[in-house]
Scaffold this active site. Sequence first.
Site, short mmCIF file in Angstrom:
data_model
loop_
_atom_site.label_atom_id
_atom_site.label_comp_id
_atom_site.label_asym_id
_atom_site.label_seq_id
_atom_site.Cartn_x
_atom_site.Cartn_y
_atom_site.Cartn_z
N SER A 63 39.56 -50.66 -91.50
CA SER A 63 40.49 -50.88 -90.40
C SER A 63 39.81 -50.66 -89.08
CB SER A 63 41.72 -49.98 -90.54
OG SER A 63 41.33 -48.64 -90.47
N ALA A 66 38.35 -53.95 -88.33
CA ALA A 66 39.40 -54.94 -88.07
C ALA A 66 40.02 -54.70 -86.70
CB ALA A 66 40.46 -54.90 -89.17
N ASP A 107 30.81 -54.36 -92.04
CA ASP A 107 32.27 -54.30 -91.83
C ASP A 107 32.71 -55.25 -90.72
OD1 ASP A 107 31.93 -52.16 -93.50
OD2 ASP A 107 33.04 -50.73 -92.26
O1 PMV Z 1 34.28 -46.59 -95.01
P1 PMV Z 1 33.89 -47.59 -93.98
O2 PMV Z 1 34.83 -48.73 -93.90
O3 PMV Z 1 33.61 -46.98 -92.66
O4 PMV Z 1 32.52 -48.28 -94.51
C1 PMV Z 1 31.27 -47.73 -94.23
C2 PMV Z 1 30.15 -48.53 -94.87
C3 PMV Z 1 28.79 -47.83 -94.75
O5 PMV Z 1 27.86 -48.62 -95.45
C4 PMV Z 1 28.82 -46.46 -95.38
C5 PMV Z 1 28.37 -47.71 -93.29
C6 PMV Z 1 28.02 -49.02 -92.61
O6 PMV Z 1 28.10 -49.07 -91.37
O7 PMV Z 1 27.62 -49.99 -93.29
#
Ligand code: PMV
Length: 285
Positions: A63, A66, A107
């Site tokens: 999110s 997003a 993301d």
């Molecule tokens: O949990 P989230 O949606 O913040 O996903 C982080 C993904 C990581 O690989 C841990 C960090 C990144 O920026 O890629």
Amino acid sequence: MAASAPGKLILFGEHAVVFGEPALSTAINLRTEVFARPHTEWRADGGSFDEPRYRYVKEGLGSSAAVTVAALGAVAELEGRDLNPPVIARQAFEVEHEVQGRASPIDTTTATAGGGILVRKEAANGLLWTIGRDTRRWFLHECALPPLTLVVGNTGIGAATGPLVAGVKERVDRSPEAAEQVREIGRLTLDGLAALQRKDLEEAGRLMDRNHAILNELGVGHPMLEKLVAAARPHSFGAKLTGAGGGGSMFALTDRPEKVARSIREAGGKAFLVTSEAQGLRRLP
Ligand code: PMV
């Protein structure tokens, strides 16, 4: 002016992607909408823009990305600019990097482009754009995935991404084993993508289980995640944490979604079914 952008699930490769390893994600059918109107000063929800929670809204699945992408989209419209996906994806990555201290662009690119996104170390078919930072450069590709039935289990435990990412870096800097584990995640991401594309869900599930085990070894697990993963696995091809870990969410790949959702709820998690979402950032009427 208003824009919306989808949340995402990382299917393989979180954390390793920060070190430049491959990762695979899909946009999901849960979207964030941001509305913007002209004002003499910057405000959020009518109040001060300086509150930490507006650095990006840190809960739920992707999110933060997003919200960032939809907000950049709404502001671009307000200023009479076109929605330019590569530009927005780069700006949104800079925002995440700033807030988290360290990040990959997976993301923010998924929220911008929608669909399946594969991050690689070099350009291949389906290249969307590249994003660089320091000595690292990510090649972001669109990637066709078959329709997948995914059940998400939310632990209800919040964990900030920045410190988890920093913790993995510390391990990788001092331990050659951890560095090798990161590389193994990169290899199994590509194997996992191949398994999904040939619809070998059993193999894809096995690789998800292995990816989850390595993430635990890298220190981003949580007892509640284990509980939900254990509840889901008897009725799933595979299950793993998704995103930063330390709490947050897991998902299961399954052909029995109702049963998996029930088991997750019985284990104390919130469960919901999601499907992939083809559409990324879009203007709202
Ligand atoms: O949990 P989230 O949606 O913040 O996903 C982080 C993904 C990581 O690989 C841990 C960090 C990144 O920026 O890629």
